[in-house]
Scaffold this motif. Structure first.
Motif, PDB file in Angstrom:
ATOM      1  N   ASP A  92     -61.997  68.881  38.469  1.00  0.00           N
ATOM      2  CA  ASP A  92     -63.114  67.942  38.406  1.00  0.00           C
ATOM      3  C   ASP A  92     -62.760  66.591  39.017  1.00  0.00           C
ATOM      4  O   ASP A  92     -63.553  66.001  39.759  1.00  0.00           O
ATOM      5  CB  ASP A  92     -63.570  67.758  36.958  1.00  0.00           C
ATOM      6  N   GLY A  93     -61.555  66.092  38.715  1.00  0.00           N
ATOM      7  CA  GLY A  93     -61.178  64.759  39.198  1.00  0.00           C
ATOM      8  C   GLY A  93     -61.126  64.674  40.706  1.00  0.00           C
ATOM      9  O   GLY A  93     -61.714  63.768  41.314  1.00  0.00           O
ATOM     10  N   LEU A  94     -60.436  65.603  41.336  1.00  0.00           N
ATOM     11  CA  LEU A  94     -60.334  65.589  42.797  1.00  0.00           C
ATOM     12  C   LEU A  94     -61.688  65.872  43.430  1.00  0.00           C
ATOM     13  O   LEU A  94     -62.046  65.255  44.436  1.00  0.00           O
ATOM     14  CB  LEU A  94     -59.299  66.604  43.271  1.00  0.00           C
ATOM     15  N   THR A  95     -62.444  66.793  42.837  1.00  0.00           N
ATOM     16  CA  THR A  95     -63.748  67.134  43.405  1.00  0.00           C
ATOM     17  C   THR A  95     -64.685  65.935  43.380  1.00  0.00           C
ATOM     18  O   THR A  95     -65.361  65.645  44.370  1.00  0.00           O
ATOM     19  CB  THR A  95     -64.368  68.323  42.647  1.00  0.00           C
ATOM     20  N   ARG A  96     -64.725  65.224  42.269  1.00  0.00           N
ATOM     21  CA  ARG A  96     -65.575  64.018  42.206  1.00  0.00           C
ATOM     22  C   ARG A  96     -65.137  62.980  43.225  1.00  0.00           C
ATOM     23  O   ARG A  96     -65.966  62.354  43.893  1.00  0.00           O
ATOM     24  CB  ARG A  96     -65.543  63.433  40.797  1.00  0.00           C
ATOM     25  N   ALA A  97     -63.819  62.789  43.359  1.00  0.00           N
ATOM     26  CA  ALA A  97     -63.311  61.809  44.324  1.00  0.00           C
ATOM     27  C   ALA A  97     -63.630  62.219  45.755  1.00  0.00           C
ATOM     28  O   ALA A  97     -64.021  61.385  46.587  1.00  0.00           O
ATOM     29  CB  ALA A  97     -61.804  61.637  44.147  1.00  0.00           C
ATOM     30  N   ALA A  98     -63.470  63.506  46.069  1.00  0.00           N
ATOM     31  CA  ALA A  98     -63.743  63.980  47.428  1.00  0.00           C
ATOM     32  C   ALA A  98     -65.222  63.849  47.764  1.00  0.00           C
ATOM     33  O   ALA A  98     -65.589  63.386  48.850  1.00  0.00           O
ATOM     34  CB  ALA A  98     -63.291  65.434  47.571  1.00  0.00           C
TER      35      ALA A  98
END
Length: 204
Positions: A92-98
């Motif tokens: 979730d964290g990387l996906t939101r940032a990307a």
């Protein structure tokens, strides 16, 4: 560029693990001239970000960062000039940032649950990873069946001999291949041969 633009630019995306033995600019020139403009530089070596920065200067090269694990690496890759981001999994964290960065993003999935989490984020383009050891083509066919609008870039364990089988499946837009520039290979002519052969492959 959108992730669809990138996935449709060539049938094979070379997955590159680079050290100081190959000049990244000459490698990029060789791959682009051989018909494979999309280049995934994995963040597995100390030279990766420097290589992305150098390769991004080559006309026609579409350079991305692979093995991106967290938002910090995402930022570093974008600062180096990466035009797309590939992750081995979906968090979730990387996906939101990307998504927030606006960059083309291809997260890795291996299960139906992974795909459903991606769909919750509005994503429908994924890297199937590791493709062979996660069940190979039978697994792809099983996963593609309930997710008709999803398209994949299978990566991991695919070879020159099996590439065409993967590309024949209608849910596959392209594949990732480390055989184009295998570890330890420094002969650009040989790499160019592998790339030219791969560029002739056609998805479904």
């Amino acid at each position: 560029m959108t992730i669809d633009d990138i996935m449709s630019a060539a049938p094979v995306i070379p997955v590159l693990v680079l050290d100081e033995r190959l000049d990244p600019i000459e490698l990029a020139k060789t791959l682009v001239a051989s018909g494979l403009p999309v280049l995934e530089v994995t963040l597995r070596t100390p030279h990766a970000l420097e290589a992305i920065r150098a390769m991004a200067s080559v006309p026609g090269a579409i350079v991305g960062a692979g093995t991106v694990l967290d938002p910090r690496q995402l930022d570093a890759a974008l600062d180096a000039g990466a035009q797309f981001i590939v992750a081995p999994g979906l968090t979730d964290g990387l996906t939101r940032a990307a998504i927030g960065s606006g960059t083309a993003y291809l997260p890795g999935v291996a299960t139906a649950g992974d795909i459903m989490r991606g769909l919750d984020h509005g994503l429908d383009r994924f890297k199937l990873f590791p493709a062979e050891s996660s069940g190979g083509l039978p697994a792809l066919k099983a996963l593609a069946s309930p997710f008709g609008d999803v398209r994949f870039c299978p990566t991991g364990g695919i070879t020159a001999a099996t590439a065409s089988e993967w590309l024949a499946h209608p849910a596959v837009s392209c594949i990732g291949g480390s055989w184009i520039a295998p570890a330890g290979e420094t002969d650009l002519d040989r790499i160019g041969e592998f790339a030219r052969t791969a560029a002739l492959l056609r998805p479904n």
